[in-house]
Design a protein around this motif. Structure first.
Motif, PDB file in Angstrom:
ATOM      1  N   LEU A  59      -2.858   4.450   6.846  1.00 43.87           N
ATOM      2  CA  LEU A  59      -3.760   4.641   5.721  1.00 43.87           C
ATOM      3  C   LEU A  59      -3.509   5.983   5.033  1.00 43.87           C
ATOM      4  CD1 LEU A  59      -6.070   3.447   4.114  1.00 43.87           C
ATOM      5  CD2 LEU A  59      -7.680   4.424   5.773  1.00 43.87           C
ATOM      6  N   LYS A  60      -3.292   7.032   5.826  1.00 40.78           N
ATOM      7  CA  LYS A  60      -2.985   8.345   5.244  1.00 40.78           C
ATOM      8  C   LYS A  60      -1.699   8.293   4.436  1.00 40.78           C
ATOM      9  CE  LYS A  60      -5.163  11.120   8.918  1.00 40.78           C
ATOM     10  NZ  LYS A  60      -4.886  11.998  10.086  1.00 40.78           N
ATOM     11  N   ASN A  61      -0.699   7.605   4.988  1.00 39.31           N
ATOM     12  CA  ASN A  61       0.579   7.449   4.305  1.00 39.31           C
ATOM     13  C   ASN A  61       0.386   6.764   2.952  1.00 39.31           C
ATOM     14  OD1 ASN A  61       3.800   5.942   5.173  1.00 39.31           O
ATOM     15  ND2 ASN A  61       3.368   7.826   4.100  1.00 39.31           N
ATOM     16  N   SER A  62      -0.494   5.759   2.921  1.00 40.52           N
ATOM     17  CA  SER A  62      -0.769   5.041   1.687  1.00 40.52           C
ATOM     18  C   SER A  62      -1.491   5.943   0.678  1.00 40.52           C
ATOM     19  CB  SER A  62      -1.639   3.810   1.979  1.00 40.52           C
ATOM     20  OG  SER A  62      -2.013   3.169   0.791  1.00 40.52           O
ATOM     21  N   PRO A  65       0.796  -1.233   0.000  1.00 36.44           N
ATOM     22  CA  PRO A  65       0.000   0.000   0.000  1.00 36.44           C
ATOM     23  C   PRO A  65       0.825   1.279   0.000  1.00 36.44           C
ATOM     24  CG  PRO A  65      -0.036  -1.037   2.157  1.00 36.44           C
ATOM     25  CD  PRO A  65       0.657  -1.984   1.256  1.00 36.44           C
ATOM     26  N   LEU A  66       2.130   1.154   0.123  1.00 38.68           N
ATOM     27  CA  LEU A  66       2.991   2.338   0.076  1.00 38.68           C
ATOM     28  C   LEU A  66       3.805   2.362  -1.216  1.00 38.68           C
ATOM     29  CD1 LEU A  66       3.523   4.737   1.979  1.00 38.68           C
ATOM     30  CD2 LEU A  66       5.500   3.504   2.866  1.00 38.68           C
ATOM     31  N   GLN A  67       4.416   1.238  -1.560  1.00 39.77           N
ATOM     32  CA  GLN A  67       5.277   1.166  -2.742  1.00 39.77           C
ATOM     33  C   GLN A  67       4.497   0.826  -4.020  1.00 39.77           C
ATOM     34  OE1 GLN A  67       8.447   1.980  -2.355  1.00 39.77           O
ATOM     35  NE2 GLN A  67       8.219   2.144  -0.126  1.00 39.77           N
ATOM     36  N   ARG A  68       3.282   0.275  -3.843  1.00 40.08           N
ATOM     37  CA  ARG A  68       2.442  -0.174  -4.953  1.00 40.08           C
ATOM     38  C   ARG A  68       3.164  -1.171  -5.865  1.00 40.08           C
ATOM     39  NH1 ARG A  68      -2.063   3.687  -7.914  1.00 40.08           N
ATOM     40  NH2 ARG A  68      -3.535   1.979  -8.227  1.00 40.08           N
ATOM     41  N   GLU A  69       3.902  -2.075  -5.213  1.00 40.52           N
ATOM     42  CA  GLU A  69       4.598  -3.152  -5.915  1.00 40.52           C
ATOM     43  C   GLU A  69       3.981  -4.483  -5.500  1.00 40.52           C
ATOM     44  OE1 GLU A  69       6.983  -3.033  -8.122  1.00 40.52           O
ATOM     45  OE2 GLU A  69       7.494  -0.900  -8.077  1.00 40.52           O
ATOM     46  N   PRO A  70       4.010  -5.481  -6.387  1.00 39.84           N
ATOM     47  CA  PRO A  70       3.464  -6.798  -6.018  1.00 39.84           C
ATOM     48  C   PRO A  70       4.205  -7.379  -4.817  1.00 39.84           C
ATOM     49  CG  PRO A  70       3.840  -6.661  -8.381  1.00 39.84           C
ATOM     50  CD  PRO A  70       4.491  -5.458  -7.777  1.00 39.84           C
ATOM     51  N   ILE A  71       3.456  -7.848  -3.837  1.00 38.07           N
ATOM     52  CA  ILE A  71       4.051  -8.482  -2.661  1.00 38.07           C
ATOM     53  C   ILE A  71       3.362  -9.812  -2.412  1.00 38.07           C
ATOM     54  CG2 ILE A  71       4.819  -6.357  -1.519  1.00 38.07           C
ATOM     55  CD1 ILE A  71       2.224  -6.449   0.137  1.00 38.07           C
ATOM     56  N   GLY A  72       3.807 -10.508  -1.401  1.00 36.49           N
ATOM     57  CA  GLY A  72       3.263 -11.813  -1.080  1.00 36.49           C
ATOM     58  C   GLY A  72       4.356 -12.853  -1.121  1.00 36.49           C
ATOM     59  N   LYS A 132      -8.537   0.377  -2.707  1.00 32.62           N
ATOM     60  CA  LYS A 132      -8.522  -0.783  -3.617  1.00 32.62           C
ATOM     61  C   LYS A 132      -7.385  -1.744  -3.253  1.00 32.62           C
ATOM     62  CE  LYS A 132      -8.400  -2.002  -8.531  1.00 32.62           C
ATOM     63  NZ  LYS A 132      -8.281  -1.490  -9.919  1.00 32.62           N
ATOM     64  N   ILE A 133      -6.231  -1.179  -2.914  1.00 35.86           N
ATOM     65  CA  ILE A 133      -5.079  -2.004  -2.526  1.00 35.86           C
ATOM     66  C   ILE A 133      -5.376  -2.732  -1.212  1.00 35.86           C
ATOM     67  CG2 ILE A 133      -2.681  -1.912  -1.740  1.00 35.86           C
ATOM     68  CD1 ILE A 133      -2.273   0.395  -3.739  1.00 35.86           C
ATOM     69  N   TYR A 134      -5.937  -2.018  -0.249  1.00 33.49           N
ATOM     70  CA  TYR A 134      -6.269  -2.631   1.043  1.00 33.49           C
ATOM     71  C   TYR A 134      -7.283  -3.763   0.865  1.00 33.49           C
ATOM     72  CZ  TYR A 134      -3.922   0.337   4.547  1.00 33.49           C
ATOM     73  OH  TYR A 134      -3.001   0.946   5.362  1.00 33.49           O
ATOM     74  N   ASN A 146      -1.426   9.183   0.427  1.00 25.49           N
ATOM     75  CA  ASN A 146      -0.479  10.183  -0.096  1.00 25.49           C
ATOM     76  C   ASN A 146       0.489   9.557  -1.097  1.00 25.49           C
ATOM     77  OD1 ASN A 146      -1.602  12.216   1.480  1.00 25.49           O
ATOM     78  ND2 ASN A 146      -0.185  11.862   3.194  1.00 25.49           N
ATOM     79  N   SER A 147       0.858   8.323  -0.844  1.00 22.77           N
ATOM     80  CA  SER A 147       1.859   7.666  -1.694  1.00 22.77           C
ATOM     81  C   SER A 147       1.278   7.246  -3.040  1.00 22.77           C
ATOM     82  CB  SER A 147       2.442   6.454  -0.977  1.00 22.77           C
ATOM     83  OG  SER A 147       3.389   5.797  -1.785  1.00 22.77           O
ATOM     84  N   VAL A 148       0.056   6.688  -3.025  1.00 21.26           N
ATOM     85  CA  VAL A 148      -0.511   6.168  -4.279  1.00 21.26           C
ATOM     86  C   VAL A 148      -1.368   7.208  -5.007  1.00 21.26           C
ATOM     87  CG1 VAL A 148      -0.468   3.813  -3.389  1.00 21.26           C
ATOM     88  CG2 VAL A 148      -2.561   5.163  -3.172  1.00 21.26           C
ATOM     89  N   GLY A 149      -1.659   8.337  -4.351  1.00 18.08           N
ATOM     90  CA  GLY A 149      -2.273   9.451  -5.063  1.00 18.08           C
ATOM     91  C   GLY A 149      -3.736   9.693  -4.827  1.00 18.08           C
ATOM     92  N   SER A 150      -4.453   8.710  -4.273  1.00 18.27           N
ATOM     93  CA  SER A 150      -5.876   8.931  -4.023  1.00 18.27           C
ATOM     94  C   SER A 150      -6.388   7.927  -2.999  1.00 18.27           C
ATOM     95  CB  SER A 150      -6.692   8.789  -5.304  1.00 18.27           C
ATOM     96  OG  SER A 150      -6.720   7.441  -5.737  1.00 18.27           O
ATOM     97  N   GLN A 151      -7.504   8.324  -2.345  1.00 17.67           N
ATOM     98  CA  GLN A 151      -8.114   7.424  -1.369  1.00 17.67           C
ATOM     99  C   GLN A 151      -8.654   6.175  -2.034  1.00 17.67           C
ATOM    100  OE1 GLN A 151     -12.109   8.011   0.637  1.00 17.67           O
ATOM    101  NE2 GLN A 151     -10.744   8.610   2.329  1.00 17.67           N
TER     102      GLN A 151
END
Length: 599
Positions: free
Chosen positions: A519-522, A453-460, A534-536, A524-529
């Motif tokens: 959540l706020k950090n996310s 949710p911060l880097q917007r890169e595939p994880i898991g 959606k990521i969460y 700000n990082s991805v550009g929109s609520q």
């Protein structure tokens, strides 16, 4: 009928019999592993006549089934001797060390040991010992320790005398009776009188291993079968570890030129999913047993796996486990291409491997294949929720395999009763991240292919994904000071439903962040609520849970409501696999922190 007996035997003679091949090791014995310092400490005990512990010899008729092999460094004569008097169950390290000390290594690489004449001379001078004073010399030698450096290790070489001519290092086997004449000749040729006296009056008299050291030997009688041999290790073996069924099967297959441990290593290199399914080879043996129509009970594997069954089904078992591992990874997110940390119960792999193969062998219609695979997914989810393989595993493995086959071919009228009765209830809100239910929760998150949710890169957990860690949404560090009404005794933060996946760097950044700041950090990082939400949501958050963690101040009631919303989302996902929520039914479901399938 014979019984266990204890006798005293000469240590040097025991080592000699290992050298000739009259004493051998069972194939299950772990490999030679002593360090140079451990061998030198044994040497010190041998020269001082100190006790070196008891030995366990096997002379029962079952010994021949355990794949006798020669000791490391014993040489070709021992290796090619077919019959042996006894197998050494406890004492391998001390006997192998004795071979190096008393004989040197034969056709093997490793260290050999030398008395450092220069060092002994320096120590004598430093401590002002008159080598003509026999009492003073004996006291000097009695006080010597390995750390004084009188004994040193050198890599094996063919010409052991070369070390003496160059560096005054005396090979320890020269101090034994077999090389007496060689040592006398070597000493006679020494020009330096003091060196000559040090060898004769110090080394030969006081630094040579004692040849008459007696050691206690325990010999179980013929009444000891394979099972008894395994159990006796718990009380006598210096490692204190019970022999595993796998180790016993290794020994049983060894005489038939089956190197099971080598095969497992090869299978793990060939089959990537199998590599993370089977920690120690026992699952493969369970599949072999099932394929051969025998019980997969782990403790029975030594009697149920013979070389015929293994040679027929060994690699097939690895292939089937690999195939079911790939299926579960692609459809349920087990991540078996890279890890085993998301596995709720490994006991399901053996019967499911056969069931998965059963589908490919008996069904050709693609719609029917898809339906059959869906039943396997339901089996997996239901078994995790109901913790089916916590106990009584082996009976359930065989029975479930047959029941699932009937269900696959016969339709829902053949659905196993325990799966029909499987349910999810609010009890699982207390599940830990490390138990079966917690691992299932993480599997389902992993199957959604989440993003950080911060880097917007595939994880898991999967091949090529960023390094991922399990993060507490309400962090364990933050909760005691930031969660209103928190008490350690009443508020459990370490719950599966309080976790999510994060990129390792993000996890480190958020360890002390309250949920709303995360959540706020996310956002700000991805550009929109909306993008952040959606990521969460790929990690089993719903709108209500996101609304809760958006609050600036949070209480224990908010935390409880958050866990309730995650539970609701979990229930919805699990229901897709045929397991429904039961709200009115009292449940005595208790989750175990570390699922165990040991028989």
């Amino acid at each position: 009928m014979s019984f266990t007996k204890t006798t005293a035997q000469n240590y040097s003679e025991i080592v000699e019999k290992a050298k000739t091949g009259d004493f051998k090791l069972p194939a299950f014995q772990r490999k030679w592993k002593w360090s140079n310092k451990q061998v030198m400490s044994l040497y010190d005990s041998l020269r001082l006549g100190f006790p070196i512990g008891s030995f366990l010899f096997l002379t029962s008729n079952d010994g021949s089934k355990l794949g006798p092999r020669s000791f490391y460094g014993a040489g070709n004569k021992a290796a090619h001797k077919e019959e042996c008097e006894s197998l050494i169950l406890d004492g391998q390290q001390r006997i192998t060390a004795g071979l190096s000390i008393l004989y040197g290594l034969d056709d093997a690489e490793g260290s050999e040991y030398y008395i450092d004449i220069k060092k002994v001379d320096a120590l004598l001078k430093e401590r002002k010992v008159n080598i003509e004073d026999e009492i003073a010399v004996k006291e000097f030698c009695d006080e010597l320790e390995i750390d004084d450096g009188y004994l040193t290790a050198k890599k094996r070489r063919k010409d052991r005398l070369e070390h003496f001519h160059k560096s005054k290092l005396l090979w320890t086997p020269l101090l034994t009776g077999q090389f007496e004449n060689t040592l006398d000749e070597l000493t006679d040729d020494i020009a330096d009188k003091r060196d000559k006296n040090i060898i004769r009056k110090v080394v030969k008299k006081h630094l040579r291993p004692k040849s008459n050291l007696q050691v206690p030997v325990i010999e179980p009688g013929n009444e000891f079968d394979l099972s008894s041999i395994s159990k006796v290790f718990t009380t006598i073996n210096t490692s204190g570890k019970l022999l595993t069924p796998f180790e016993l099967v290794v020994a049983i297959l060894y005489p038939h030129d089956v190197k099971l441990e080598d095969d497992i290593i090869e299978f793990k290199s060939k089959y990537g999913f199998y590599n993370n399914i089977d920690k120690n080879g026992e699952l493969l043996l369970q599949v072999v047993a099932l394929l051969a129509g025998r019980s997969p009970k782990k403790s029975d594997l030594p009697k149920n796996i013979d070389h015929t069954a293994y040679e027929m089904y060994g690699e097939k078992a690895a292939q089937q486990l690999d195939a079911v591992g790939e299926f579960l990874t692609s459809s349920l997110g087990l991540g078996l291409d890279v890890t085993d940390k998301l596995v709720p119960y490994d006991a399901i792999f053996a019967p499911m491997a056969l069931a998965f193969d059963f589908i490919s062998q008996n069904i050709t219609d693609q719609v029917e294949i898809a339906s059959a695979k869906s039943k396997l997914r339901t089996w997996f989810v239901a078994s995790s929720i109901m913790q089916r393989y916590q106990e009584g595993v082996h009976n359930k493995q065989s029975r479930d395999l047959e029941d699932i086959k009937k269900w696959i071919l016969g339709g829902d009228r053949e659905k196993p009763k325990w799966i029909k009765d499987a349910y999810i209830s609010k009890q699982i809100k207390a599940a830990s991240p490390n138990g079966a239910i917690g691992k299932l929760f993480h599997c389902l998150i992993n199957s959604k292919k989440p993003e950080d949710p911060l880097q917007r890169e595939p994880i898991g957990f999967g091949d090529g994904l960023h390094s991922t860690q399990i993060h507490h949404v309400f962090p364990t560090r933050w909760a005691p000071k930031g969660l209103k009404g928190y008490t350690k005794s009443d508020t459990e933060i370490n719950l599966a439903l309080n976790t999510m996946f994060l990129f390792s760097k993000t996890n480190g950044h958020w360890l002390n962040f309250p949920p709303n700041n995360q959540l706020k950090n996310s956002v700000n990082s991805v550009g929109s609520q909306s993008a952040a939400y959606k990521i969460y949501k790929t990690q089993l958050f719903n709108d209500k849970s996101l609304e809760i963690i958006s609050k600036n101040e949070m209480s224990v009631d908010d935390y409880d409501n958050f866990i309730e919303e995650r539970y609701c989302e979990f229930v919805q996902i699990v229901s897709e696999y045929g397991v429904q929520e039961v709200k009115s039914k009292d449940s005595d479901l208790v989750e175990f922190e570390s699922p165990s399938v040991v028989e």
